[in-house]
Scaffold this active site. Structure first.
Site, PDB file in Angstrom:
ATOM      1  N   GLY B  11       0.807  -1.217   0.000  1.00  0.00           N
ATOM      2  CA  GLY B  11       0.000   0.000   0.000  1.00  0.00           C
ATOM      3  C   GLY B  11       0.836   1.261   0.000  1.00  0.00           C
ATOM      4  N   ASN B 109       5.838  -5.833   5.479  1.00  0.00           N
ATOM      5  CA  ASN B 109       6.258  -7.166   5.935  1.00  0.00           C
ATOM      6  C   ASN B 109       6.481  -8.128   4.774  1.00  0.00           C
ATOM      7  OD1 ASN B 109       4.046  -5.828   7.347  1.00  0.00           O
ATOM      8  ND2 ASN B 109       4.521  -7.211   9.046  1.00  0.00           N
ATOM      9  N   THR B 137       5.217   1.321   5.922  1.00  0.00           N
ATOM     10  CA  THR B 137       3.834   0.892   6.115  1.00  0.00           C
ATOM     11  C   THR B 137       3.145   1.846   7.066  1.00  0.00           C
ATOM     12  OG1 THR B 137       2.340  -0.719   7.117  1.00  0.00           O
ATOM     13  CG2 THR B 137       4.594  -0.824   7.840  1.00  0.00           C
ATOM     14  N   ASP B 139       0.792   1.035   8.784  1.00  0.00           N
ATOM     15  CA  ASP B 139       0.329   0.229   9.916  1.00  0.00           C
ATOM     16  C   ASP B 139       1.307   0.215  11.080  1.00  0.00           C
ATOM     17  OD1 ASP B 139      -1.960  -0.425   8.526  1.00  0.00           O
ATOM     18  OD2 ASP B 139      -1.110  -2.257   7.677  1.00  0.00           O
ATOM     19  N   MET B 183      -7.395   2.778   9.176  1.00  0.00           N
ATOM     20  CA  MET B 183      -6.761   1.556   8.717  1.00  0.00           C
ATOM     21  C   MET B 183      -6.081   0.883   9.910  1.00  0.00           C
ATOM     22  SD  MET B 183      -5.204   2.342   4.949  1.00  0.00           S
ATOM     23  CE  MET B 183      -6.271   2.091   3.535  1.00  0.00           C
ATOM     24  N   GLY B 184      -5.708  -0.371   9.752  1.00  0.00           N
ATOM     25  CA  GLY B 184      -5.058  -1.115  10.829  1.00  0.00           C
ATOM     26  C   GLY B 184      -5.688  -2.484  10.938  1.00  0.00           C
ATOM     27  N   ARG B 185      -5.151  -3.425  10.165  1.00  0.00           N
ATOM     28  CA  ARG B 185      -5.733  -4.760  10.095  1.00  0.00           C
ATOM     29  C   ARG B 185      -5.420  -5.548  11.360  1.00  0.00           C
ATOM     30  NH1 ARG B 185      -6.686  -7.104   5.366  1.00  0.00           N
ATOM     31  NH2 ARG B 185      -5.334  -5.570   4.378  1.00  0.00           N
ATOM     32  N   ARG B 290      -3.948   7.630   4.097  1.00  0.00           N
ATOM     33  CA  ARG B 290      -2.685   6.901   4.081  1.00  0.00           C
ATOM     34  C   ARG B 290      -1.638   7.531   3.181  1.00  0.00           C
ATOM     35  NH1 ARG B 290      -3.541   1.213   0.832  1.00  0.00           N
ATOM     36  NH2 ARG B 290      -3.875   2.095  -1.215  1.00  0.00           N
TER      37      ARG B 290
END
Lengths: 405, 405
Positions: B11, B109, B137, B139, B183-185, B290
């Site tokens: 992303g 990652n 990222t 995240d 966002m933030g899985r 983002r």
């Protein structure tokens, strides 16, 4: 020496507090009122006698107020209706009790109608109280001004988000469409302004009755041509019979306005169902776009502040009432942007909707003409110097604790 | 003299192009490679032999590249899997054909795992080719670094939108709740960062199994206490059995990750159904947050650029491979923020998720500890000087036309 009252109404904007700051500042420069009272939560709070003394707001706080988004005095959706005699009498009593001669009301169409109705009532009842409007709305749908404070900053943020999300969208190879939804119930100014960055492929406005077949054929053509299609839709886009694209997702607010939202989601699903693209991304600007202080337009902040000054200064004239201050675009030799300040009858501002001009709309959802871009460009250019806090966020000030009252 | 290759994956972020700019700039300052090739659309484009020569990017364009959000070289979701021999052979052939010795891969990652897998393959096949990772990222979930480039800017924008929408929300008197979705899985860093502005009443993170009864009781208490409740939820929030709050709204992306979104909408409906508030507002930050270039964090841009420089400079060492560059927080006498650059094995960065620390989470959705705020504060402070275009939008540059290829 008597006092004045200033209140805010309708949806917050990025610069509505700059107009408030202008009224406060003007009275410090020329104290024609002993006190400048802030009415909390618009007419609703004023009727409940909730006033707050803003007269001696320090210069440093006035500067921060200019960059504070939302409505620092709170807002309301309560509309003073002609004929609701009790409200008019009550308001008059409260103004008497605080020795208030003049009320400044910062708001949109409905609020300018309130200014008109209050002035009319005062005249009919032999009251010397005066009512002056200062316009604001991100929708930019007020007549007879060139543009409305609040709109340029909302447009600037909408353009920035359009460009950033368009770059993000373009970074992928997978076939999908992108749909951005902006505010704009009756008028498509905000959606149209997104065309300024050159990223918008298709634009769906409330000014053009939605033709599903034509729209889908244009989406298909863009996807065939270049594998992508960036769409901007105004929340109020509708079919020829008046049905909103987002119909089914709507509720009502206290003003009997439909609460919109969902047009982008509906378009995305329509495109997927038609088999034109297997997936899509929806971005709803919603609240984030109408009252941010990290994308203020400099011209917007300056003009909103100056309209606050102007309203206060003009109010020195004891016959100045039922008026709204505004900005026109001056004719300049080189065509450069220059504002011209004026005041007009509140009745001309109230209850009319200025649509995005038909002659600026390109056929088949292809966006807007160069003339439209020339209109938008000077409004969104320029950035004010922002004062940041140590949390990395622009500093704000709300003189009155609105929730914990 | 051989060449190098740089590509981006995963992303987009607000500063991923600053790292790209760093690699290009480093080679102009110390031309250890004859050519710096950009791989278009990550591994996917590299495997299709889509390379673009970035060697002589003018200084003025490098400056604009630093403030260009999204992925200027395009991105992909294609993951090079161990054992897919054909891909490894093909990549090796393409690198050979262009005399490329070193590949820099900017990603999260999964991309760091690709760096590890490619290095391993090269070693096993007696190839001297080297692979170096540069992390990014929003995240912030990579180990073993203090924070990941991209996250500070995303957090800064999230904080700005939190504060602006919170002011907007507070301006109204009607009873309603506000839910912001970030966002933030798997990790709640971005959602947690929103607490920095002091506006968040309740915070729902993926790190804490969702307890509906406890949550609703906290919402009710806030509404009873002060008539409002501002909630932030991370898209990946889930129940104890792993079911996402947003379950039912999910699809899948090409990585077999669930495509999330809808947690805020679900919480809003849950609160309305429980009779705690009659209505609510949902704001989904989604793409807008983002990769924007109107809320970059200065430290983030600087560090992302410097990590690009660092990766290039360290690659002068012929044994430097299977490594990722990163930033640690240096111990300073006065506790002020100071970055410390380092490089570590790609295997340590790959395939681990660094959760938001449990000891920084307050019980009952009450937000985060002061220690957490101390962690966030220096990351989001400071703004780079932005170069604006005459459309009122920060200038951007995408060297290669990604869509019309």
């Amino acid at each position: 020496m008597s006092n004045c009252l200033v209140a805010q109404s309708g949806g917050p904007t990025a610069v509505i507090n700059a107009s408030l700051a202008g009224v406060i500042k003007a009275n410090q420069l020329h104290p024609i009122y002993e006190k400048v009272y802030g009415g909390i939560h618009g007419i609703e709070g004023v009727l409940a006698d909730e006033l707050y003394d803003l007269t001696d707001t320090p210069a440093s706080e006035i500067e921060i107020l200019k960059q504070t988004p939302s409505s620092a005095l709170g807002t309301c959706r309560y509309k003073l209706k002609r004929g609701q005699e009790a409200d008019f009498v009550k308001l008059n009593e409260i103004m008497d009790a605080h020795d208030i001669d003049v009320m400044f009301y910062i708001g949109g169409n409905d609020s300018m109608d309130t200014v008109d109705a209050l002035s009319e009532w005062a005249q009919q009842h032999g009251s010397a109280k005066r009512f002056i409007g200062i316009p604001k709305t991100v929708d930019n749908d007020l007549v007879p001004i060139d543009h409305c404070p609040g709109f340029p900053s909302a447009a600037k943020l909408a353009c920035q988000i359009t460009h950033a999300t368009s770059l993000d969208y373009d970074a992928y190879t997978r076939p999908e469409i992108f749909v951005l939804e902006t505010m704009g119930r009756d008028a498509g100014w905000l959606a149209a302004s997104c065309c300024l960055t050159g990223d918008v492929d298709l634009l769906v406005l409330p000014e053009v009755d939605f033709d599903k077949d034509m729209f889908l054929s244009e989406v298909k053509q863009k996807m065939d041509e270049k594998g992508s299609c960036y769409i901007v839709v105004s929340e109020g886009a509708h079919y020829a019979d008046g049905t909103y694209i987002s119909a089914g997702e709507s509720a009502n607010d206290g003003f009997a306005h439909a609460v919109l939202g969902g047009a982008a989601q509906t378009l995305k699903q329509m495109i997927i169902d038609a088999g034109i693209a297997p997936r899509g991304i929806v971005q709803d600007l919603s609240r984030a776009a109408r009252s941010s202080n990290f994308a203020q337009s400099k011209i917007d902040v300056d003009e909103a502040f100056q309209l606050g000054l102007s309203a206060h200064m003009r109010s020195a004239d004891a016959y100045f009432t039922a008026k709204v201050v505004g900005v026109r675009r001056a004719d300049t030799k080189d065509g450069s942007y220059e504002p011209e300040f004026f005041a007009g009858p509140a009745s001309e501002f109230a209850n009319y909707v200025r649509n995005f001009p038909n002659e600026w709309i390109l056929p088949r959802y292809q966006g807007v003409t160069d003339e439209a871009l020339d209109y938008f460009r000077p409004l969104v250019a320029g950035e004010p110097a922002i004062i940041y806090g140590d949390d990395g966020v622009p500093k704000t000030i709300v003189p009155y604790n609105l929730r914990q009252r």
